[in-house]
Design an enzyme around this catalytic site. Structure first.
Site, short mmCIF file in Angstrom:
data_model
loop_
_atom_site.label_atom_id
_atom_site.label_comp_id
_atom_site.label_asym_id
_atom_site.label_seq_id
_atom_site.Cartn_x
_atom_site.Cartn_y
_atom_site.Cartn_z
N CYS A 106 14.56 18.96 11.97
CA CYS A 106 13.95 20.27 10.91
C CYS A 106 13.90 21.10 9.97
O CYS A 106 12.89 20.36 9.43
CB CYS A 106 14.31 21.18 12.13
SG CYS A 106 14.06 20.79 13.94
N HIS A 107 14.51 21.34 9.59
CA HIS A 107 14.91 22.09 8.16
C HIS A 107 16.02 21.29 7.41
O HIS A 107 16.17 22.04 6.48
CB HIS A 107 14.90 23.21 8.66
CG HIS A 107 14.16 23.61 8.83
ND1 HIS A 107 14.48 23.96 10.84
CD2 HIS A 107 12.68 24.13 8.85
CE1 HIS A 107 13.24 24.39 11.21
NE2 HIS A 107 12.07 24.32 9.68
N GLY A 108 16.14 20.10 7.52
CA GLY A 108 17.66 19.42 7.33
C GLY A 108 18.77 19.58 6.83
O GLY A 108 19.05 20.37 5.61
N PRO A 136 20.03 24.56 5.12
CA PRO A 136 19.67 26.16 5.46
C PRO A 136 20.74 26.87 6.33
O PRO A 136 21.28 27.36 6.70
CB PRO A 136 18.08 26.26 5.98
CG PRO A 136 17.92 24.29 6.11
CD PRO A 136 18.81 24.15 5.58
#
Lengths: 259, 169, 421
Positions: B133-135, B148
């Site tokens: 999703c956001h690495g 994150p």
């Protein structure tokens, strides 16, 4: 204020007459003292535990209780078995579970979160095993019968020889309190049928009372919480009503003096 | 005299308001609490997983309380790698021993601590998990290394009932 | 509302109010001049608002747990009763709330009938009220279907079959309503959808109902027009607010008693048996608030005419402002009407009673007489009374003594007549 009293009485009268007209067919059921009736009514724990015993040993061979879970047995306001006792009770039942990793169903001992095990797979199986009559699920049975607990209590003790002139088919029994007096369930209770661990003598009357109490709890598991909260709510409302009444008098006195 | 009267009236109104407010609160609470997990959800039992057929280097995912749980049987190299990481390299310092009591078995909630996606197995820069999703990159101990996500993947309460069975919850 | 000049005190308030005059509205509602002689029968408007809000809030929360599927509806209701936090409380409030709502609405309607509140210039308020009442019945009926008990199922079957009385297209309409060849899952899901929708329609109509009320202002027990604002009126806040609040609390005590101590007495035991399309309960009756109309339906031996009679019994109310030819509003000044009013009340109660009884023998006869009288009252007695009745003189204003040898009675009557003209 006078007109208000009139409105209030009128409402009460209408409601009472309504509730009376609902109970159109009045039957004289056997009476007993139910501990859970009244403003502060609570269940008799002993009766609930004994009632559970009667249900498991007698009724549960035909009647399901599909909306109850074993965890309910240890919950507040119920029979209040200890959690350990409830776990033992649950584990004494074989529960069907699955499918497992191989895609097969398997049985395992019951857990607290399991629903009460049903005696038959489905309604058709229940009918087939009971001469076409489906033994009704007992979860909300008390609320599903007009006479409520009094009806169940009376029915269990209402078996009798049929009066002259009434012939009964095979597998049909005469019961004074059954609608139409013909019932397909044989008298389920007899003196000493179960052995109570607390030493209470298991008469038919005692067992009827215990199991009916248990069924009342099963149908209305939050009855005690409801009675307690109800009392608090009504006392609160009365206090607030009094306060508002005097505030109202105070406010309206401003113009009464002007007029 | 007049002042006294005002005071009494004020007291009456204040009392009425106060009692009324208590009642409103008492009514609002059930309406809010009904959205909390109900008794049947709370009672949901623990999940038992049979891990007898798992080879080293294999991960399975099981469902517990509606969430995925990763169970990985780690190889000796992976254990060594997980143990060799220095604490000051970590965003959320936690020893591998604390996360996997039996070093061969890593059991953790397969939920990225960023915004709740399910990370992919054997992906990312640290040879562990990677959240698409956001690495976020996790290592072979499920610890956050890059990206994150603020914390390591959560280790639920679990125990070995016997050599072959893990009980989660 | 146009007669209202209001300027907010603060700058921000003025800025906001120039763009969206919410503050003007709030000011209008608090200052709204209300006749000061309103008695407690007038508090039921506020009580009904409370009932509607209660039903919407508890309904929304129940809908979070309820499953509208024929196989799961009954079980999900039991789930609410047993497992959901305070689920039993919310459901019992919702179920008994429906009865309380109807109790209040009947008092509200009969108050209107007694004091002539439906007469000019308040006809629109009255007609909106009738529409609200119709929607309430639809919502209540569909709500009763949702638990999917025996009464739900057979109630739904019987009521939807009413439409089959319509010639030619009746059968088609019923099939369309059901979404199948009997009451089943498609019927349940659409009833749930509509049951969810209707309360918001009612809410919208309530806004119109109040809006239409605020144009001419409240009627009052004396039934004469009053100047607003004047010494005959008080501002809505705090005078009427506190009085409505007091009455509402008394009402809530009755409500609470039902919810906490006899939550199932107004329901029917059979509805705790899961729906079974193969077995009809021995004694099938609707909820108490529909009984009078049910009695009218059964009193007519023809299928189509029975349905027509039942519908007319409600719709005739919409024509009431024109059927009642009397210029005097309040029954206080109409001695004859007052007697017929009470006969009508008794008639409706009798209809309700026989509606709960089996439709045979004496009960059927009583139902027929009561039905005939119901229509006689509205179609013959009311129009006739308006021309023939000798009314009591009206007082000049509501602050004057209402009865007793006041010297200005004669002038009062003249004045009232000129007002009406």
């Amino acid at each position: 204020m006078k007109i208000f009293c009139k409105i209030f009485t009128a409402i009460i009268i209408v409601l009472i007459s309504l509730s009376n007209s609902y109970a159109a067919e009045k039957v004289n059921y056997l009476k007993t003292n139910w501990s859970f009736k009244g403003l502060f009514g609570k269940f008799d724990r002993g009766a609930l535990q004994r009632g559970y015993q009667v249900y498991t040993e007698v009724c549960s061979s035909c009647h399901s209780m599909k909306y109850l879970s074993y965890r309910n047995l240890s919950e507040q306001g119920g029979p209040e078995f200890t959690v350990a006792q409830a776990k033992v009770i649950a584990a004494s039942f074989e529960v069907k579970d699955g499918p497992n990793a191989d895609g097969e169903m398997f049985t395992r001992p019951g857990k607290l979160s399991d629903k009460f095990v049903m005696p038959y797979e489905n309604i058709k199986a229940a009918q087939a095993a009971n001469g076409g009559a489906y033994p009704p699920d007992m979860s909300v049975l008390v609320k599903a019968r007009g006479g409520g607990v009094d009806y169940i209590y009376s029915l269990l003790q209402g078996y009798d020889d049929p009066p002259v002139g009434i012939t009964l088919d095979e597998g049909v029994y005469y019961n004074k309190y059954m609608y139409g007096n013909k019932i397909k369930m044989a008298s389920p209770l007899s003196d000493g049928l179960v052995e109570y661990s607390d030493g209470t003598i298991a008469t038919v009357e005692q067992m009827s009372k215990d199991v009916t109490t248990f069924l009342m709890w099963a149908a209305e598991p939050h009855l005690e919480a409801r009675h307690q909260m109800g009392f608090k709510a009504i006392v609160y409302l009365i206090i607030l009503t009094i306060l508002v009444y005097f505030s109202m008098k105070k406010i309206w006195s401003r113009i009464e003096t002007e007029v | 005299m007049a002042e006294k009267k005002t005071k009494r009236r004020d007291f009456l109104f204040t009392a009425t308001y106060a009692v009324g407010a208590v009642g409103v609160g008492a009514v609002v609470w059930p309406m809010i609490d009904q959205m909390n997990p109900d008794a049947s959800v709370k009672a949901l039992a623990s999940t038992e997983v049979d891990v007898s057929s798992m080879d080293p280097g294999k991960t399975i995912t099981v469902l517990w309380r509606g969430k995925p749980v990763f169970i990985r049987r780690r190889t000796q190299e992976e254990i060594a790698e997980a143990k060799s990481v220095k604490m000051d390299e970590l965003k959320d310092p936690e020893k591998d021993e604390e996360r996997a009591k039996n070093p061969e078995w890593l059991v953790m909630l397969g939920v990225c601590t960023h915004l709740g996606c399910v990370p992919l197995d054997q992906k990312g820069d640290y040879n562990g998990w990677f959240c698409p999703c956001h690495g976020s990159h996790y290592d072979i101990s499920g610890r956050i290394r890059k990206g994150p996500a603020p914390t390591n993947m959560e280790v639920p309460k679990y125990e070995f009932v016997n050599a072959n069975t893990i009980k989660i919850g | 509302m146009s007669d209202h000049n209001y300027t907010p005190e603060t700058k921000i308030g003025k800025w906001f109010n120039d763009r969206l005059p919410l503050l003007t509205l709030a000011n209008h509602l608090t200052d709204y001049p209300t006749p000061k002689n309103l008695n407690y029968w007038w508090t039921f408007g506020g009580i009904l608002t409370f009932c509607l809000i209660t039903q919407i809030v508890t309904g929304l929360t129940l809908a979070m747990h309820y499953i509208a599927h024929a196989d799961m509806a009954f079980e999900s209701v039991e789930h609410i009763m047993r497992d959901v936090n305070y689920g039993w409380l919310i459901r019992y409030i919702h179920a008994n709330g429906a009865s309380m709502f109807f109790l209040a609405v009947y008092i509200h309607i009969f108050r209107s009938l007694f004091y002539g509140s439906y007469k000019s210039p308040r006809e629109i308020i009255w007609i909106i009220g009738i529409i609200i009442y119709l929607l309430m019945m639809a919502a209540a009926f569909m709500g009763y279907v949702l638990p999917w008990g025996q009464m739900s199922f057979w109630g739904a079957t019987v009521i939807t079959n009413l439409f089959s009385a319509i010639p030619l297209v009746g059968e088609g309409i019923v099939t369309w309503l059901w979404g199948g060849y009997s009451v089943d899952n498609p019927t349940l899901t659409r009833f749930f959808t509509l049951h969810y929708l209707i309360p918001f329609l009612i809410l919208g109509l309530v806004v119109l109902h109040i809006w239409a009320l605020h144009v001419p202002g409240n009627n009052n027990p004396v039934g004469i027009d009053i100047k607003k604002p004047s010494k005959d009126t008080v501002p809505f806040h705090p005078y009427i607010v506190i009085k409505d609040g007091f009455a509402l609390l008394m009402f809530m005590i009755v409500f609470a008693f039902f919810v906490f101590y006899t939550p199932n007495i107004l329901g029917h035991a059979d509805n705790y048996i899961e729906a079974d399309p193969l077995v009809t309960p021995a004694h099938i009756v609707p909820e108490w608030y529909l009984l009078p109309f049910y009695a009218i339906l059964r009193s007519v031996p023809d299928k189509l005419l029975g349905v027509v009679a039942m519908l007319s019994a409600i719709l005739i109310l919409a024509a009431l402002p024109w059927l009642d030819t009397s210029k005097i509003r309040s029954a206080v000044f109409r001695p004859l009407y007052r007697q017929f009013y009470w006969i009508l009340v008794a008639d409706v109660l009798i209809l309700g009673y026989v509606g709960a009884m089996p439709a045979e023998g004496l009960y059927l006869l009583i139902a027929r007489v009561a039905t005939a009288y119901y229509f006689l009252h509205f179609l013959v007695i009311l129009p006739f009374l308006g021309f023939r009745e000798k009314t009591i003189p009206l007082p000049l204003s509501i602050t004057d003594p209402v009865l007793g040898g006041s010297p200005n009675f004669a002038t009062a009557k003249n004045k009232e007549e000129s007002v009406i003209k």
